[in-house]
Design a protein around this motif. Sequence first.
Motif, mmCIF file in Angstrom:
data_model
loop_
_atom_site.group_PDB
_atom_site.id
_atom_site.type_symbol
_atom_site.label_atom_id
_atom_site.label_comp_id
_atom_site.label_asym_id
_atom_site.label_seq_id
_atom_site.Cartn_x
_atom_site.Cartn_y
_atom_site.Cartn_z
ATOM 1 N N LEU A 151 0.831 -1.213 0.000
ATOM 2 C CA LEU A 151 0.000 0.000 0.000
ATOM 3 C C LEU A 151 0.862 1.258 0.000
ATOM 4 O O LEU A 151 0.553 2.230 -0.696
ATOM 5 C CB LEU A 151 -0.950 -0.017 1.215
ATOM 6 C CG LEU A 151 -2.053 -1.082 1.145
ATOM 7 C CD1 LEU A 151 -2.776 -1.206 2.483
ATOM 8 C CD2 LEU A 151 -3.064 -0.772 0.032
ATOM 9 N N ASP A 152 1.970 1.235 0.746
ATOM 10 C CA ASP A 152 2.856 2.409 0.755
ATOM 11 C C ASP A 152 3.547 2.588 -0.595
ATOM 12 O O ASP A 152 3.694 3.713 -1.091
ATOM 13 C CB ASP A 152 3.914 2.283 1.871
ATOM 14 C CG ASP A 152 3.342 2.649 3.239
ATOM 15 O OD1 ASP A 152 2.168 3.056 3.310
ATOM 16 O OD2 ASP A 152 4.072 2.525 4.240
ATOM 17 N N ASN A 153 3.970 1.476 -1.201
ATOM 18 C CA ASN A 153 4.585 1.569 -2.530
ATOM 19 C C ASN A 153 3.603 2.172 -3.532
ATOM 20 O O ASN A 153 3.953 3.052 -4.321
ATOM 21 C CB ASN A 153 5.008 0.179 -3.019
ATOM 22 C CG ASN A 153 6.449 -0.129 -2.644
ATOM 23 O OD1 ASN A 153 7.371 0.536 -3.096
ATOM 24 N ND2 ASN A 153 6.637 -1.118 -1.798
ATOM 25 N N LEU A 154 2.366 1.686 -3.468
ATOM 26 C CA LEU A 154 1.359 2.157 -4.414
ATOM 27 C C LEU A 154 1.031 3.628 -4.163
ATOM 28 O O LEU A 154 0.910 4.419 -5.103
ATOM 29 C CB LEU A 154 0.100 1.291 -4.280
ATOM 30 C CG LEU A 154 -0.880 1.412 -5.418
ATOM 31 C CD1 LEU A 154 -0.246 0.986 -6.730
ATOM 32 C CD2 LEU A 154 -2.102 0.543 -5.150
ATOM 33 N N ALA A 155 0.902 3.970 -2.873
ATOM 34 C CA ALA A 155 0.559 5.364 -2.542
ATOM 35 C C ALA A 155 1.641 6.308 -3.082
ATOM 36 O O ALA A 155 1.336 7.362 -3.650
ATOM 37 C CB ALA A 155 0.409 5.517 -1.038
ATOM 38 N N HIS A 156 2.922 5.910 -2.917
ATOM 39 C CA HIS A 156 4.004 6.771 -3.409
ATOM 40 C C HIS A 156 3.944 6.866 -4.939
ATOM 41 O O HIS A 156 4.064 7.958 -5.514
ATOM 42 C CB HIS A 156 5.367 6.237 -2.946
ATOM 43 C CG HIS A 156 6.472 7.228 -3.101
ATOM 44 N ND1 HIS A 156 7.797 6.888 -3.086
ATOM 45 C CD2 HIS A 156 6.461 8.576 -3.298
ATOM 46 C CE1 HIS A 156 8.535 7.975 -3.252
ATOM 47 N NE2 HIS A 156 7.748 9.003 -3.379
ATOM 48 N N ALA A 157 3.738 5.720 -5.577
ATOM 49 C CA ALA A 157 3.655 5.722 -7.053
ATOM 50 C C ALA A 157 2.491 6.604 -7.510
ATOM 51 O O ALA A 157 2.637 7.399 -8.455
ATOM 52 C CB ALA A 157 3.481 4.295 -7.571
ATOM 53 N N MET A 158 1.360 6.493 -6.823
ATOM 54 C CA MET A 158 0.183 7.276 -7.238
ATOM 55 C C MET A 158 0.422 8.773 -7.032
ATOM 56 O O MET A 158 -0.045 9.594 -7.811
ATOM 57 C CB MET A 158 -1.062 6.799 -6.470
ATOM 58 C CG MET A 158 -1.536 5.424 -6.959
ATOM 59 S SD MET A 158 -2.829 4.727 -5.928
ATOM 60 C CE MET A 158 -4.260 5.566 -6.570
ATOM 61 N N SER A 159 1.182 9.097 -5.981
ATOM 62 C CA SER A 159 1.474 10.525 -5.758
ATOM 63 C C SER A 159 2.355 11.071 -6.883
ATOM 64 O O SER A 159 2.440 12.276 -7.098
ATOM 65 C CB SER A 159 2.145 10.729 -4.400
ATOM 66 O OG SER A 159 3.493 10.279 -4.465
ATOM 67 N N LEU A 160 3.021 10.154 -7.609
ATOM 68 C CA LEU A 160 3.878 10.570 -8.735
ATOM 69 C C LEU A 160 3.167 10.388 -10.075
ATOM 70 O O LEU A 160 3.785 10.491 -11.133
ATOM 71 C CB LEU A 160 5.179 9.752 -8.712
ATOM 72 C CG LEU A 160 6.066 9.937 -7.467
ATOM 73 C CD1 LEU A 160 7.133 8.836 -7.388
ATOM 74 C CD2 LEU A 160 6.735 11.299 -7.472
ATOM 75 N N GLY A 161 1.882 10.066 -10.033
ATOM 76 C CA GLY A 161 1.095 10.021 -11.272
ATOM 77 C C GLY A 161 0.652 8.652 -11.723
ATOM 78 O O GLY A 161 -0.095 8.527 -12.708
ATOM 79 N N CYS A 162 1.095 7.584 -11.051
ATOM 80 C CA CYS A 162 0.699 6.228 -11.462
ATOM 81 C C CYS A 162 -0.809 6.028 -11.239
ATOM 82 O O CYS A 162 -1.383 6.565 -10.293
ATOM 83 C CB CYS A 162 1.512 5.227 -10.637
ATOM 84 S SG CYS A 162 0.923 3.539 -10.708
ATOM 85 N N LYS A 163 -1.433 5.243 -12.103
ATOM 86 C CA LYS A 163 -2.867 4.941 -11.969
ATOM 87 C C LYS A 163 -3.044 3.458 -11.611
ATOM 88 O O LYS A 163 -2.167 2.640 -11.908
ATOM 89 C CB LYS A 163 -3.589 5.212 -13.297
ATOM 90 C CG LYS A 163 -3.483 6.653 -13.786
ATOM 91 C CD LYS A 163 -4.627 7.466 -13.211
ATOM 92 C CE LYS A 163 -4.686 8.877 -13.755
ATOM 93 N NZ LYS A 163 -3.498 9.690 -13.515
ATOM 94 N N VAL A 164 -4.187 3.136 -11.024
ATOM 95 C CA VAL A 164 -4.471 1.745 -10.643
ATOM 96 C C VAL A 164 -5.906 1.405 -11.035
ATOM 97 O O VAL A 164 -6.795 2.217 -10.824
ATOM 98 C CB VAL A 164 -4.388 1.551 -9.107
ATOM 99 C CG1 VAL A 164 -4.502 0.089 -8.744
ATOM 100 C CG2 VAL A 164 -3.119 2.131 -8.550
ATOM 101 N N ILE A 165 -6.103 0.227 -11.589
ATOM 102 C CA ILE A 165 -7.475 -0.261 -11.795
ATOM 103 C C ILE A 165 -7.571 -1.636 -11.158
ATOM 104 O O ILE A 165 -6.842 -2.556 -11.544
ATOM 105 C CB ILE A 165 -7.861 -0.362 -13.289
ATOM 106 C CG1 ILE A 165 -7.504 0.920 -14.044
ATOM 107 C CG2 ILE A 165 -9.356 -0.655 -13.428
ATOM 108 C CD1 ILE A 165 -7.859 0.878 -15.533
ATOM 109 N N ARG A 166 -8.441 -1.752 -10.154
ATOM 110 C CA ARG A 166 -8.622 -3.057 -9.504
ATOM 111 C C ARG A 166 -9.821 -3.763 -10.127
ATOM 112 O O ARG A 166 -10.588 -3.169 -10.873
ATOM 113 C CB ARG A 166 -8.879 -2.870 -8.023
ATOM 114 C CG ARG A 166 -7.703 -2.266 -7.280
ATOM 115 C CD ARG A 166 -8.078 -2.089 -5.842
ATOM 116 N NE ARG A 166 -9.459 -1.715 -5.705
ATOM 117 C CZ ARG A 166 -10.283 -2.221 -4.810
ATOM 118 N NH1 ARG A 166 -9.876 -3.114 -3.959
ATOM 119 N NH2 ARG A 166 -11.545 -1.824 -4.756
#
Length: 524
Positions: A151-166
């Motif tokens: 979750l922390d890895n994803l949160a950091h990536a998302m703060s840099l513009g990464c998107k996620v689709i579950r």
Amino acid sequence: MPIQTQVLIIGGGATGTGLARDLSLRGVSCLVVEKQDINAGASGGNHGLLHSGARYVAADREAAMECREEGEILKNMAPQCIENTGGLFVAVAGDDENYVARFPHMCRKCHIPCTEITPDQAREWEPCLSKDIIAAFEVEDGAIDPFMLSLDNLAHAMSLGCKVIRNARVTGFDISSQAIRRVCLTNETTGKEFHIEAEMVVNAAGAWAGTIAAMAGAEIHILYSKGSLLVTQDRLAKRVINRLRKASDADILVPGGTVSVLGTTSVRIDDPDMYRPTIEETDRMIDNATAMIPVLETTRYIRAYAGVRPLVFTGKGADGRSLSRGFSLIDHQENGVDNFVSITGGKLTTYRLMAEKTADMVCRKLGITTPCATRTTPLPASSRGHWTEPGYAPRSWIRHKADNDLILCECEMVSRQGIDQIISNMDTMRGRSMLTAMGLRSRVGKGPCQGGFCGLRITGHLYDQGHVTGNRGIRELTHFIEGRWKGFAPILWDLPLMQAELQEALYCGMLDLELQAKEQDRDQ
Ligand SMILES: Cc1cc2nc3c(=O)[nH]c(=O)nc-3n(C[C@H](O)[C@H](O)[C@H](O)COP(=O)(O)OP(=O)(O)OC[C@H]3O[C@@H](n4cnc5c(N)ncnc54)[C@H](O)[C@@H]3O)c2cc1C
């Protein structure tokens, strides 16, 4: 219109989310797709041991040294996800004394710190150890919270513009002129199909990596090794305790915050979707482990769970334990698809290195020269991850207690306000069940009641807040309780049996959940 991205990452486990962060830090835009939820695979079903490497010194020196180096990096870069417990390797009367004698030498060869201590000293540190201990060594193992890590890895990536689709399952690729032109997906909630166009596609689907590779006509030979684990009601030891012998069942007891986790087995299975802990495995593990820690025979277990290790078959080993625990990074250019890469195998402990090597390959193919930054850039703690930490919920409740607040999950002391914050941290990521998604992002349902009381209370709150209406909340509750049931069905004796009977009376007597399930089957 297809969704477009530079890099598409298939799989939201530690590897996929770690890769998303690595690429985002290099300025590469990426999108993670996950057929279920973050940590739905092995990343949410493992032992949580941050390996010092000592476990692999005999069988796999390369994996041992990777673990040592990565363990050190993670302790410095992601301390919020790690409890630096230290570890012990102990031998019991009857264990192979030759192996015991060679152990410190093998550790030295891999540069893994290991100090011999007396059995008395070991028992003073960990009183649960058997009086039949004949040798003990101190090592630098730790415990890692895999939920917080992803979750922390994803949160950091998302703060840099990464998107996620579950809830987005990859079902196939459109390939032409040696490249994946479109990735076909199904939205698992609505059943609708959609498409993604990416310059590069990375297969980080763990045990399902072979299935994804096959969609591009490539073959990865994977052996599926199921491992089951048992969770005790209380924490039995401060440190990680390993049995000092050639890897076998029930060798390791890992502290997991307020509990201890005993594991694991290694059972070959044919299908990565068909895994659950069995009664036979739990009995065998307890029988095996009591020689090292006698109290494991009488302690109360609150849950069993299982995960699947994808062991990439190189043709050298025959069984799950003798195959390498190292990782496989495959450039599918060799199969005639230039923009497709697979990364599978490895350990939670080495997820960062796996992400680094994969991102290096992806960037090379994209012509990007920015180097990896995850070795030296601390992983920021995030509000998405912190609810998984034992003790965070009660601390937050005491600090911010409002007069009208109530505890909804009393085993882990998660309050109504806490539940609302967990929901708001999920954004739109609720997918098919908000309750189950909440369980993956917090300690809800993880205590001794295993959803018995908190499931009901939280469902009531979801109705009150309008998050669910009609039959939806009851369906989510059924799904949640079924998930918990899988975990305690193999340990039904003594107190857990009484707890299960109470839960059955509550859910079947009060809500007719078993009938609801039949109605749902009819509806579908
Ligand atoms: C029983 C057990 C104990 C372990 N103990 C330890 C330990 O103590 N320490 C340690 O270092 N390592 C341990 N490991 C290893 C560790 O858990 C794994 O190495 C790690 O979690 C793998 O992460 P991953 O992201 O590669 O795979 P996963 O976490 O399995 O992620 C793959 C994801 O891909 C998704 N996916 C699959 N197919 C599709 C599709 N078609 N479309 C979209 N998404 C898809 C899945 O839903 C899944 O979430 C253990 C493993 C097991 C099984």
